[in-house]
Each structure stands twice: as C-alpha cells, then as structure tokens.
Design an enzyme around this catalytic site. Sequence first.
Site, PDB file in Angstrom:
ATOM      1  N   ARG A  54       0.830  -1.217   0.000  1.00 20.26           N
ATOM      2  CA  ARG A  54       0.000   0.000   0.000  1.00 20.26           C
ATOM      3  C   ARG A  54       0.861   1.264   0.000  1.00 20.26           C
ATOM      4  O   ARG A  54       0.473   2.282  -0.564  1.00 20.26           O
ATOM      5  CB  ARG A  54      -0.931   0.000   1.204  1.00 20.26           C
ATOM      6  CG  ARG A  54      -2.080  -0.949   0.972  1.00 20.26           C
ATOM      7  CD  ARG A  54      -3.091  -0.862   2.062  1.00 20.26           C
ATOM      8  NE  ARG A  54      -4.325  -1.509   1.637  1.00 20.26           N
ATOM      9  CZ  ARG A  54      -5.282  -1.890   2.457  1.00 20.26           C
ATOM     10  NH1 ARG A  54      -5.165  -1.681   3.747  1.00 20.26           N
ATOM     11  NH2 ARG A  54      -6.367  -2.459   1.983  1.00 20.26           N
ATOM     12  N   LYS A 214     -18.666 -13.883   3.767  1.00 24.40           N
ATOM     13  CA  LYS A 214     -20.048 -13.426   3.982  1.00 24.40           C
ATOM     14  C   LYS A 214     -20.802 -13.089   2.711  1.00 24.40           C
ATOM     15  O   LYS A 214     -20.353 -12.278   1.905  1.00 24.40           O
ATOM     16  CB  LYS A 214     -20.017 -12.163   4.835  1.00 24.40           C
ATOM     17  CG  LYS A 214     -19.761 -12.418   6.287  1.00 24.40           C
ATOM     18  CD  LYS A 214     -20.075 -11.141   7.030  1.00 24.40           C
ATOM     19  CE  LYS A 214     -19.735 -11.217   8.490  1.00 24.40           C
ATOM     20  NZ  LYS A 214     -19.533  -9.857   9.011  1.00 24.40           N
ATOM     21  N   GLY A 367      -8.654  -7.844   0.631  1.00 26.28           N
ATOM     22  CA  GLY A 367      -7.449  -8.060   1.427  1.00 26.28           C
ATOM     23  C   GLY A 367      -7.035  -9.519   1.490  1.00 26.28           C
ATOM     24  O   GLY A 367      -5.856  -9.850   1.294  1.00 26.28           O
ATOM     25  N   GLY A 390     -13.377  -3.316   0.150  1.00 25.06           N
ATOM     26  CA  GLY A 390     -14.725  -2.754   0.247  1.00 25.06           C
ATOM     27  C   GLY A 390     -14.972  -1.689  -0.809  1.00 25.06           C
ATOM     28  O   GLY A 390     -16.027  -1.648  -1.440  1.00 25.06           O
TER      29      GLY A 390
END
Length: 411
Positions: A54, A214, A367, A390
């Site tokens: 990053r 999820k 991630g 996200g």
Amino acid sequence: MSVACWLTINSWLLGERRLNKKTVRDVDVSGKRVLVRVDFNVPLSDDIVTDNSRIRAALPTVEYLINNGAKVILMSHLGRPKGVEDKFRLDPVAQELADLLGKEVNKADSTVGDEVKEAADKMKLGDVLLLENLRFNEGEKENDPGFAKQLADLADIYVNDAFGASHRAHASIVGVGNYLPAVAGFLLEKEVDTLTSILEDPKRPFVAILGGSKVSDKIGVIDSFLDIVDALLIGGGMCFTFLKAKGFEVGNSLLEEDKIDLCRQAIEKAEQKDIALYLPSDVVVAKEISPEAEAMVVGVNSIPEGWAGLDIGPDTISVYRGVINSAQTIFWNGPMGVFEIDQFSRGTEEIASAIAESGATSIVGGGDSIAALKKFRLEDKISFISTGGGASLELLEGRTLPGVEALMDKI
Ligand code: ADP
Ligand code: MG
C-alpha cells in the site's frame, strides 16, 4: 518503477480515462503545501511493516509532488485503535516510506495541533511530513467538521489517494474537501478508471469469481454482476447460503439464514438472464477449522451433520478451471476456502493459478484474496490488483464513493 513508466502502463491498460474529477495534474502544486490522504493501513509485526504494497502504491503521487516542488503532508489511518495506542503509531510506516523514497520523512507525533502546525510551517519545497494515525482522533470517523478544518488549515491543496478508504465518509476523506481545493491522486484515479472500465466494456466472456466469508458483504455486487457477466463462479463460505437456497443441507458450514431469500432471487435472476451461475458440486468438509482436523471430500448433496464445508472440492475445481480458461476478462474477490490452513487451501490456490494462467485481463480485489495471491506467489501474473476491498466492491456495485464525490469536477 518511475512515475513516467507507471503512467505509460496506466494508459496502456485503460485506453481512456473515466474519472470525471480533477487530479494532481490539474492544479499547480509548486511551492504549495499539499495535504495527501493515503492508505498506509499496512500489516505490522514487531514494529516492522510486513507488507509495504500500500505504501508503494502511493509512491507515484508522492514522488510527483516532491518532483514538482510541493511540500508534501501525508495522513493515514492504521488499524482500529481505541484512542491513542502506541502500537498503532505510524513511526514504522514513516521509516518504510523513507526507505522507499530514499529521502527523509519527518514524522509528527500528533495528527493536529501546535506541534504539527510548527512542523508544517518549517517545511521546505520537496519535504515530506507524515502526520500521526488519523484514528487517534475521534473526529476522523465521525467526519467532524472541526477536525477536518484543523487538518485543512495545514495546507493549500488536498489530494485524495486513499482508494481503499474512499468508501468511508470520514473527515480526512470527505470533510477536508469542504475547506480546500480537492483533487485525486494517481492511485485513486487508476483504481476508479480500471474498475469502471471493466463495468463498461469488458472483453467477453467476462467471468466473475466470488468467495470469502459473507454473502451479506457481497450480495450487492452479485446482483450488479448478474447484469454484466457471462458467468459467475461462487465458492468460499458464502456458497453454503446459496446451496441452502437450492435445498441442500449444509451441516455446520457458514450460513446466513436471513440471506437465503436474496440468494434464491440471485439464482432466479441468473436463470432469467441466461447467465451461468456456478455453485460447487463437491466440497472439503471437516468438523473443525484446524490443521489437524480430519477432512474429507463429499458431494454437496451429502454434507454430514456436524461437519462444515471449508473448501471447494476437486470436481468443482475442474469445472471452475474450465470456465476460467475460456474467459477474456476475470474479476476475483474472496478466497474459495479457508486458504490460511493448508488442507483447505487447494481450491483457492487452483483457482488463483487458473486465473494467472488464463491469459485473460484479470482484476483481483479484497485483502484476503490478495494475501492468498501472495501466499501462492501469483501476484505478478495478475493484470490489476486493487488496493481496496470494500471500496472496489462498492464501485462495482455501481455506487459512487464518498471520497470521489468530494473531489472537484473536471470541467
Ligand atoms: P476478501 O478479504 O478477499 O474480500 P473475505 O474477507 O470476504 O475476502 O473472506 C476471507 C475469509 O473467508 C478468509 O479468512 C477465509 O478463511 C474465509 N473463508 C473462506 N471460505 C470459507 C469457508 N468455507 N468457511 C469459513 N470461512 C471461509
Ligand atoms: Mg477480508
């Protein structure tokens, strides 16, 4: 990689630009104090940065500003501190950044206040100052206007290059833009351009692969993908809610009861639109998530009570490999199983290898999916790795990110 080389690759990959916002190129930064929101939320172990991807992703913007005579003030969050916690200080990040830039980085011990103001006032052209963890201040997450104003007062221009945090309406992402001319950095631009371009005009067949834990995180993107993909492959913990919606018993596997209906609707939508929605035909099951647990492969119609599905099985891998092989564009988010444990990692490794070998334009976000690519040493074989999990999903759902909306429009 030099900025020039990086920009060439960028335009080669994209052809044209989609981000309709001003960027660092559109403002005169020379002699200005430029406040840059970056995403330096990196993993640390014993005060050492264990993965600097990053930080490296932000270098083109940081180097551009240095080379164009700006005073560069950087700010980021790190982890989820509760108030000020020493283990979440950004000193190791400053050290890593200094090593990568090959120049000194001044690290402030607070985020705003007199000490920071003084440090900012003393800066010379080309200097780099890194503020302390934004989340040490409650105002960050609350998008508190007072906190945003204090940050803004440090500078003349605001740059958002924190793609991975741009789906959050926080002070450093949205609030600061109310007080300063606000533009995009190169990373933000590249992420938005690449991700929106796959939505607009993908080379076909376009195959999306979704996994992870999820359904609730990803049902929105599943619904949008059913409008644009040719095939959708589902794996990971979330496949069991789909399997349940099809009438299978899933034992102790991950299940989101309240999402069964949404899965059923997705299955129906795929049928109506004639889109191939693939679910596993076999899975690896075990009684517990551990390296020592006894594991076996079963058909999805015979998952035993008390056992949980923790990876996709060999028949599924072979079918998914075939679909991936025929693709021209691939988007992947979410591991196919509990890849952190070797005996449940094969599905993820095989799917990642299939993507790497496919020759298709491949985009990977998330991630854990990126951690899996690293584990299997396949990162170099992917066309574009998104730094935002996200944020990339929200963009692919067709939503506008708050951190993008807050920037000045290109006229
Ligand atoms: P990403 O970070 O790439 O978006 P997620 O955070 O959604 O991915 O999901 C990753 C997690 O899902 C991993 O930690 C992995 O162990 C877990 N996972 C994958 N398959 C299963 C499964 N069948 N049962 C339980 N957990 C799973
Ligand atoms: Mg994750």
